[in-house]
Scaffold this active site. Structure first.
Site, short mmCIF file in Angstrom:
data_model
loop_
_atom_site.label_atom_id
_atom_site.label_comp_id
_atom_site.label_asym_id
_atom_site.label_seq_id
_atom_site.Cartn_x
_atom_site.Cartn_y
_atom_site.Cartn_z
N GLY A 22 3.37 -26.93 3.03
CA GLY A 22 3.94 -26.00 3.98
C GLY A 22 5.11 -25.22 3.42
N ASP A 42 8.96 -36.64 -0.33
CA ASP A 42 8.07 -36.49 0.82
C ASP A 42 7.45 -37.83 1.16
OD1 ASP A 42 6.62 -33.65 1.94
OD2 ASP A 42 5.57 -35.51 2.40
N ASP A 68 11.35 -41.58 3.09
CA ASP A 68 11.48 -41.44 4.54
C ASP A 68 12.92 -41.05 4.81
OD1 ASP A 68 11.83 -41.71 7.27
OD2 ASP A 68 10.91 -43.69 7.41
N VAL A 69 13.15 -39.82 5.26
CA VAL A 69 14.53 -39.33 5.40
C VAL A 69 15.30 -40.01 6.51
CG1 VAL A 69 13.99 -37.07 4.40
CG2 VAL A 69 13.85 -37.39 6.89
N TYR A 162 12.67 -30.92 20.29
CA TYR A 162 12.64 -30.17 19.03
C TYR A 162 13.75 -29.12 19.02
CZ TYR A 162 10.92 -27.22 15.22
OH TYR A 162 10.81 -26.49 14.06
N LYS A 166 16.99 -28.90 16.38
CA LYS A 166 17.25 -27.77 15.51
C LYS A 166 18.58 -27.09 15.84
CE LYS A 166 13.65 -28.09 12.87
NZ LYS A 166 13.78 -28.43 11.44
N THR A 197 1.67 -21.66 8.71
CA THR A 197 1.34 -22.73 7.78
C THR A 197 -0.04 -23.29 8.16
OG1 THR A 197 2.39 -24.40 9.17
CG2 THR A 197 3.76 -23.33 7.50
#
Length: 258
Positions: A22, A42, A68-69, A162, A166, A197
């Site tokens: 993406g 990732d 894994d963030v 979401y 953001k 994407t």
């Protein structure tokens, strides 16, 4: 400096979370095309390795890591492994993120926490861990990936969690920029609008009316092409934006001007 020198990232080292596919993949390739070596972090290690191979084919070095963030331990390991391989980190792009459509009145606590954890907490953990290293060197450019959804409430899809995540990324960006400017660490955010994407294209097959509405609400009358994020990314990563910090670079085809 010449224009070519201003935009050059020759031998810089970048970490891109969510860099396997993406928008993350496009930014990773853009950085490499400008001269940088790129760490692809990732959850999908197989796809990350394929993207790393594409970067190596451009004549740059690349390292694929499964990260894994939302895990502080894994984020710190990402930094450690990157330093072991390259000795420095000049650029961080926090592109790892998830989206979900849920009506607020029906949203589970688990759904809320998951989106906030990945999009906002994950961004913070990566900025914190990499930022510490940049502060030591008194040099760095951090680019968070927010969204126009941090500035407006989208329609017709319900996505309050979401949007909130953001919006948080945008304020986190400004806050870190204000704290770290004295260390010569710049922090900016790119806020994309609707981008076509593969994931979005697949999703719209089930919601054909959404694509029509989104395009009608966008002055340019279309969705963004993924590769169009390369330019803003390289600009904010390079010396071309040396007097830019705490900024929100909105690339939305004009959506937020109405």
């Amino acid at each position: 400096m010449s224009i070519a020198e201003l935009f050059s990232l020759q031998d810089e080292v970048a970490i891109v979370t969510g860099g396997a596919q993406g928008l993350g993949r496009e930014m990773s390739l853009g950085l490499a095309e400008a001269g940088a070596h790129v760490v692809i972090a990732d959850l999908d290690i197989n796809t990350a390795q394929r993207t790393a191979s594409e970067i190596q084919a451009l004549g740059r070095e690349s390292l694929a890591l499964r990260v894994d963030v939302t895990s502080k331990e894994q984020v710190e390991q990402m930094v450690s492994q990157s330093l072991s391989r390259f000795g420095k980190i000049d650029i961080l792009i926090t592109s790892a993120g998830i989206g979900q459509w849920r009506k607020a009145e029906e949203m589970s606590e688990e759904d809320w926490k998951r989106v906030i954890d990945v999009n906002l907490t994950g961004t913070f953990l990566c900025c914190q861990a990499v930022g510490r290293e940049m502060i030591k060197r008194k040099k760095g450019s951090i680019i968070t990936i927010s969204s126009m959804s941090g500035l407006i409430a989208n329609t017709p899809q319900p996505q309050s969690h979401y949007n909130a995540s953001k919006g948080g990324v945008i304020m986190l960006t400004k806050s870190l920029a204000s704290e770290w400017v004295k260390y010569n660490v710049r922090v900016n955010t790119i806020a994309p609008g609707y981008m076509e994407t593969k994931l979005v294209a697949e999703l719209l097959k089930s919601y054909p009316d959404y694509a029509r509405i989104w395009k009608e609400l966008t002055p340019m009358g279309r969705l963004g092409r993924p590769e169009e994020i390369k330019g803003p990314c390289v600009f904010l990563a390079s010396a071309a934006s040396s007097y830019v910090t705490g900024s929100v670079l909105v690339m939305d085809g004009g959506y937020t001007i109405w």
